[in-house]
Scaffold this motif. Structure first.
Motif, PDB file in Angstrom:
ATOM      1  N   ARG A   2      27.678 -24.098 -41.331  1.00  0.00           N
ATOM      2  CA  ARG A   2      27.599 -25.520 -41.639  1.00  0.00           C
ATOM      3  C   ARG A   2      28.562 -26.307 -40.754  1.00  0.00           C
ATOM      4  NH1 ARG A   2      29.807 -25.881 -46.939  1.00  0.00           N
ATOM      5  NH2 ARG A   2      29.342 -28.111 -46.845  1.00  0.00           N
ATOM      6  N   ALA A   3      28.233 -27.593 -40.562  1.00  0.00           N
ATOM      7  CA  ALA A   3      29.052 -28.428 -39.678  1.00  0.00           C
ATOM      8  C   ALA A   3      30.494 -28.499 -40.166  1.00  0.00           C
ATOM      9  CB  ALA A   3      28.445 -29.827 -39.587  1.00  0.00           C
ATOM     10  N   SER A   4      30.689 -28.606 -41.485  1.00  0.00           N
ATOM     11  CA  SER A   4      32.057 -28.700 -42.010  1.00  0.00           C
ATOM     12  C   SER A   4      32.822 -27.405 -41.782  1.00  0.00           C
ATOM     13  CB  SER A   4      32.032 -29.036 -43.502  1.00  0.00           C
ATOM     14  OG  SER A   4      31.373 -28.019 -44.239  1.00  0.00           O
ATOM     15  N   GLU A   5      32.132 -26.263 -41.913  1.00  0.00           N
ATOM     16  CA  GLU A   5      32.782 -24.971 -41.686  1.00  0.00           C
ATOM     17  C   GLU A   5      33.141 -24.798 -40.216  1.00  0.00           C
ATOM     18  OE1 GLU A   5      29.838 -22.343 -43.208  1.00  0.00           O
ATOM     19  OE2 GLU A   5      30.536 -22.513 -45.279  1.00  0.00           O
ATOM     20  N   ARG A   6      32.234 -25.264 -39.336  1.00  0.00           N
ATOM     21  CA  ARG A   6      32.501 -25.178 -37.900  1.00  0.00           C
ATOM     22  C   ARG A   6      33.695 -26.043 -37.521  1.00  0.00           C
ATOM     23  NH1 ARG A   6      27.985 -26.788 -36.428  1.00  0.00           N
ATOM     24  NH2 ARG A   6      28.414 -28.851 -35.522  1.00  0.00           N
ATOM     25  N   ALA A   7      33.751 -27.245 -38.081  1.00  0.00           N
ATOM     26  CA  ALA A   7      34.879 -28.133 -37.795  1.00  0.00           C
ATOM     27  C   ALA A   7      36.177 -27.553 -38.345  1.00  0.00           C
ATOM     28  CB  ALA A   7      34.621 -29.510 -38.403  1.00  0.00           C
ATOM     29  N   TYR A   8      36.111 -26.997 -39.545  1.00  0.00           N
ATOM     30  CA  TYR A   8      37.304 -26.390 -40.150  1.00  0.00           C
ATOM     31  C   TYR A   8      37.796 -25.229 -39.295  1.00  0.00           C
ATOM     32  CZ  TYR A   8      40.126 -23.568 -43.335  1.00  0.00           C
ATOM     33  OH  TYR A   8      41.129 -22.811 -43.892  1.00  0.00           O
ATOM     34  N   VAL A  29      37.180 -40.785 -35.934  1.00  0.00           N
ATOM     35  CA  VAL A  29      36.216 -41.096 -34.878  1.00  0.00           C
ATOM     36  C   VAL A  29      36.392 -40.145 -33.698  1.00  0.00           C
ATOM     37  CG1 VAL A  29      35.463 -42.830 -33.210  1.00  0.00           C
ATOM     38  CG2 VAL A  29      36.047 -43.518 -35.557  1.00  0.00           C
ATOM     39  N   GLU A  30      37.631 -39.976 -33.265  1.00  0.00           N
ATOM     40  CA  GLU A  30      37.911 -39.106 -32.112  1.00  0.00           C
ATOM     41  C   GLU A  30      37.519 -37.670 -32.399  1.00  0.00           C
ATOM     42  OE1 GLU A  30      41.753 -37.304 -29.684  1.00  0.00           O
ATOM     43  OE2 GLU A  30      42.051 -38.836 -31.216  1.00  0.00           O
ATOM     44  N   GLN A  31      37.934 -37.137 -33.564  1.00  0.00           N
ATOM     45  CA  GLN A  31      37.668 -35.734 -33.865  1.00  0.00           C
ATOM     46  C   GLN A  31      36.186 -35.483 -34.121  1.00  0.00           C
ATOM     47  OE1 GLN A  31      39.909 -33.368 -33.438  1.00  0.00           O
ATOM     48  NE2 GLN A  31      41.393 -34.947 -32.881  1.00  0.00           N
ATOM     49  N   SER A  32      35.500 -36.421 -34.754  1.00  0.00           N
ATOM     50  CA  SER A  32      34.055 -36.272 -34.970  1.00  0.00           C
ATOM     51  C   SER A  32      33.331 -36.145 -33.644  1.00  0.00           C
ATOM     52  CB  SER A  32      33.505 -37.468 -35.753  1.00  0.00           C
ATOM     53  OG  SER A  32      34.022 -37.506 -37.060  1.00  0.00           O
ATOM     54  N   SER A  33      33.700 -37.007 -32.698  1.00  0.00           N
ATOM     55  CA  SER A  33      33.068 -36.976 -31.384  1.00  0.00           C
ATOM     56  C   SER A  33      33.410 -35.690 -30.649  1.00  0.00           C
ATOM     57  CB  SER A  33      33.513 -38.195 -30.573  1.00  0.00           C
ATOM     58  OG  SER A  33      33.021 -38.130 -29.258  1.00  0.00           O
ATOM     59  N   ARG A  34      34.671 -35.310 -30.682  1.00  0.00           N
ATOM     60  CA  ARG A  34      35.120 -34.119 -29.952  1.00  0.00           C
ATOM     61  C   ARG A  34      34.476 -32.843 -30.491  1.00  0.00           C
ATOM     62  NH1 ARG A  34      39.283 -30.251 -30.045  1.00  0.00           N
ATOM     63  NH2 ARG A  34      39.982 -30.904 -32.120  1.00  0.00           N
ATOM     64  N   GLU A  44      35.415 -33.244 -44.940  1.00  0.00           N
ATOM     65  CA  GLU A  44      35.454 -32.037 -45.760  1.00  0.00           C
ATOM     66  C   GLU A  44      36.375 -30.991 -45.126  1.00  0.00           C
ATOM     67  OE1 GLU A  44      32.395 -28.567 -47.378  1.00  0.00           O
ATOM     68  OE2 GLU A  44      31.610 -30.560 -46.874  1.00  0.00           O
ATOM     69  N   ALA A  45      36.292 -30.852 -43.808  1.00  0.00           N
ATOM     70  CA  ALA A  45      37.165 -29.905 -43.108  1.00  0.00           C
ATOM     71  C   ALA A  45      38.623 -30.310 -43.245  1.00  0.00           C
ATOM     72  CB  ALA A  45      36.775 -29.834 -41.633  1.00  0.00           C
ATOM     73  N   LEU A  46      38.902 -31.592 -43.125  1.00  0.00           N
ATOM     74  CA  LEU A  46      40.281 -32.072 -43.261  1.00  0.00           C
ATOM     75  C   LEU A  46      40.807 -31.868 -44.681  1.00  0.00           C
ATOM     76  CD1 LEU A  46      40.132 -35.353 -41.122  1.00  0.00           C
ATOM     77  CD2 LEU A  46      41.230 -33.176 -40.509  1.00  0.00           C
ATOM     78  N   ARG A  47      39.926 -32.023 -45.664  1.00  0.00           N
ATOM     79  CA  ARG A  47      40.361 -31.768 -47.047  1.00  0.00           C
ATOM     80  C   ARG A  47      40.747 -30.310 -47.228  1.00  0.00           C
ATOM     81  NH1 ARG A  47      36.308 -35.629 -48.486  1.00  0.00           N
ATOM     82  NH2 ARG A  47      34.732 -33.990 -48.697  1.00  0.00           N
ATOM     83  N   ARG A  48      39.989 -29.404 -46.631  1.00  0.00           N
ATOM     84  CA  ARG A  48      40.326 -27.983 -46.730  1.00  0.00           C
ATOM     85  C   ARG A  48      41.653 -27.685 -46.035  1.00  0.00           C
ATOM     86  NH1 ARG A  48      35.580 -24.138 -44.872  1.00  0.00           N
ATOM     87  NH2 ARG A  48      37.176 -22.612 -45.484  1.00  0.00           N
ATOM     88  N   LEU A  49      41.853 -28.284 -44.878  1.00  0.00           N
ATOM     89  CA  LEU A  49      43.110 -28.078 -44.153  1.00  0.00           C
ATOM     90  C   LEU A  49      44.284 -28.658 -44.928  1.00  0.00           C
ATOM     91  CD1 LEU A  49      41.793 -28.882 -40.583  1.00  0.00           C
ATOM     92  CD2 LEU A  49      42.620 -26.655 -41.361  1.00  0.00           C
ATOM     93  N   ALA A  50      44.062 -29.776 -45.614  1.00  0.00           N
ATOM     94  CA  ALA A  50      45.119 -30.356 -46.443  1.00  0.00           C
ATOM     95  C   ALA A  50      45.440 -29.431 -47.611  1.00  0.00           C
ATOM     96  CB  ALA A  50      44.696 -31.734 -46.950  1.00  0.00           C
ATOM     97  N   SER A  51      44.401 -28.824 -48.195  1.00  0.00           N
ATOM     98  CA  SER A  51      44.608 -27.869 -49.282  1.00  0.00           C
ATOM     99  C   SER A  51      45.383 -26.648 -48.803  1.00  0.00           C
ATOM    100  CB  SER A  51      43.254 -27.436 -49.852  1.00  0.00           C
ATOM    101  OG  SER A  51      43.415 -26.483 -50.875  1.00  0.00           O
ATOM    102  N   ASP A  52      45.156 -26.265 -47.543  1.00  0.00           N
ATOM    103  CA  ASP A  52      45.902 -25.149 -46.943  1.00  0.00           C
ATOM    104  C   ASP A  52      47.345 -25.534 -46.618  1.00  0.00           C
ATOM    105  OD1 ASP A  52      43.627 -23.562 -46.965  1.00  0.00           O
ATOM    106  OD2 ASP A  52      43.076 -24.033 -44.894  1.00  0.00           O
TER     107      ASP A  52
END
Length: 209
Positions: A2-8, A29-34, A44-52
Motif C-alpha cells: 500500500r502507498a502508506s506502507e511504501r511511504a512509511y 507537499v514536498e514529501q508527497s511529491s518526492r 498515515e505514514a507520519l502517524r506511524r513514525l510518530a507512534s514509533d
C-alpha cells in the motif's frame, strides 16, 4: 504494498540511515511529491513514525525528524538492558543450542571491515533470540527498541575496535546460550550493553553535533 506502507518504509529507512537528519522538516507537499504518494497515505505514514517516536510535531502543522541525545540513548539502554538480558536468559533455557553454537562460530569468523555484513549477522542473531524466547510480548517490545537502535548504532559504525569487541561479546553470549547457561548469557549481555553504551556516549562527547 500500500502507498502508506511504501511511504512509511522509505521514510523509516531514511531516518534510520541518517539520510533524513534530526530536525529535518517533513513537509506534506514536498514529501508527497518526492515519494510519489498522495497526502492521505503520507499522513498515515507520519502517524506511524510518530507512534514509533521517530518524528515529532514542532508545531501544529510542522512535522520534523525527532532528535536523539545522550538522555534519550540512556533511557533507551535502560529498557534495552532489561529486555535483552531477560531474552538471553530465556533463550538459554528454551532455545535450540545448535543454532546458537553455530552463530557463535560465525561471530568468531566474521571480520568487521564490512559493517553491513556484521549488522546482518546481528539481525540473524536477534531473530534467533526471538524464536528461542517464543514470547510475542517480549519480542514486540524488543522490535520497538531495535527501531531506535538502528539510529544509535550508526554512531559506532566507524569504530573498528568497537565492532571487533562487539563481535567477541556476541560470540560469548551465543556460546552461553548454546551451552544452556542462562546466568552467563544474561551477564554477558549486560556487559555487552554497558560497553556499547559507553562507546556511544563517548562518541557523542567527541562530536556534539
Amino acid at each position: 504494498m500500500r502507498a502508506s506502507e511504501r511511504a512509511y518504509a522509505t521514510l523509516l529507512d531514511e531516518i534510520q540511515s541518517g539520510a533524513l537528519a534530526p530536525g529535518t522538516v517533513l513537509g506534506e507537499v514536498e514529501q508527497s511529491s518526492r515519494l510519489g504518494v498522495s497526502r492521505t497515505p503520507l499522513r498515515e505514514a507520519l502517524r506511524r513514525l510518530a507512534s514509533d517516536g521517530l518524528v515529532a510535531q514542532a508545531s501544529a502543522r510542522v512535522t520534523v525528524v525527532a532528535g536523539i541525545d545522550a538522555d534519550d540513548i540512556g533511557a533507551l539502554f535502560e529498557l534495552r538492558r532489561a529486555l535483552e538480558t531477560e531474552a538471553a536468559r530465556l533463550a538459554a533455557q528454551r532455545g535450540d543450542r545448535r543454532v546458537f553454537t553455530a552463530l557463535a562460530a560465525e561471530f568468531t569468523a566474521i571480520g568487521t571491515a564490512d559493517a553491513d555484513a556484521y549488522y546482518a549477522l546481528i539481525a540473524r542473531f536477534d531473530a534467533a533470540i526471538d524464536a528461542a524466547v517464543d514470547n510475542a510480548y517480549l519480542s514486540g517490545a524488543l522490535r520497538s527498541v531495535r527501531t531506535h537502535l538502528v539510529r544509535v548504532r550508526r554512531m559506532a559504525r566507524d569504530n573498528p575496535l568497537r565492532l571487533s569487541a562487539s563481535a567477541r561479546e556476541h560470540e560469548l553470549i551465543a556460546r552461553a546460550i548454546g551451552g544452556g547457561d542462562p546466568e552467563l548469557a544474561a551477564h554477558a549481555t549486560h556487559v555487552h550493553l554497558h560497553n556499547a553504551l559507553t562507546t556511544i556516549l563517548e562518541a557523542l562527547t567527541e562530536d556534539p553535533s
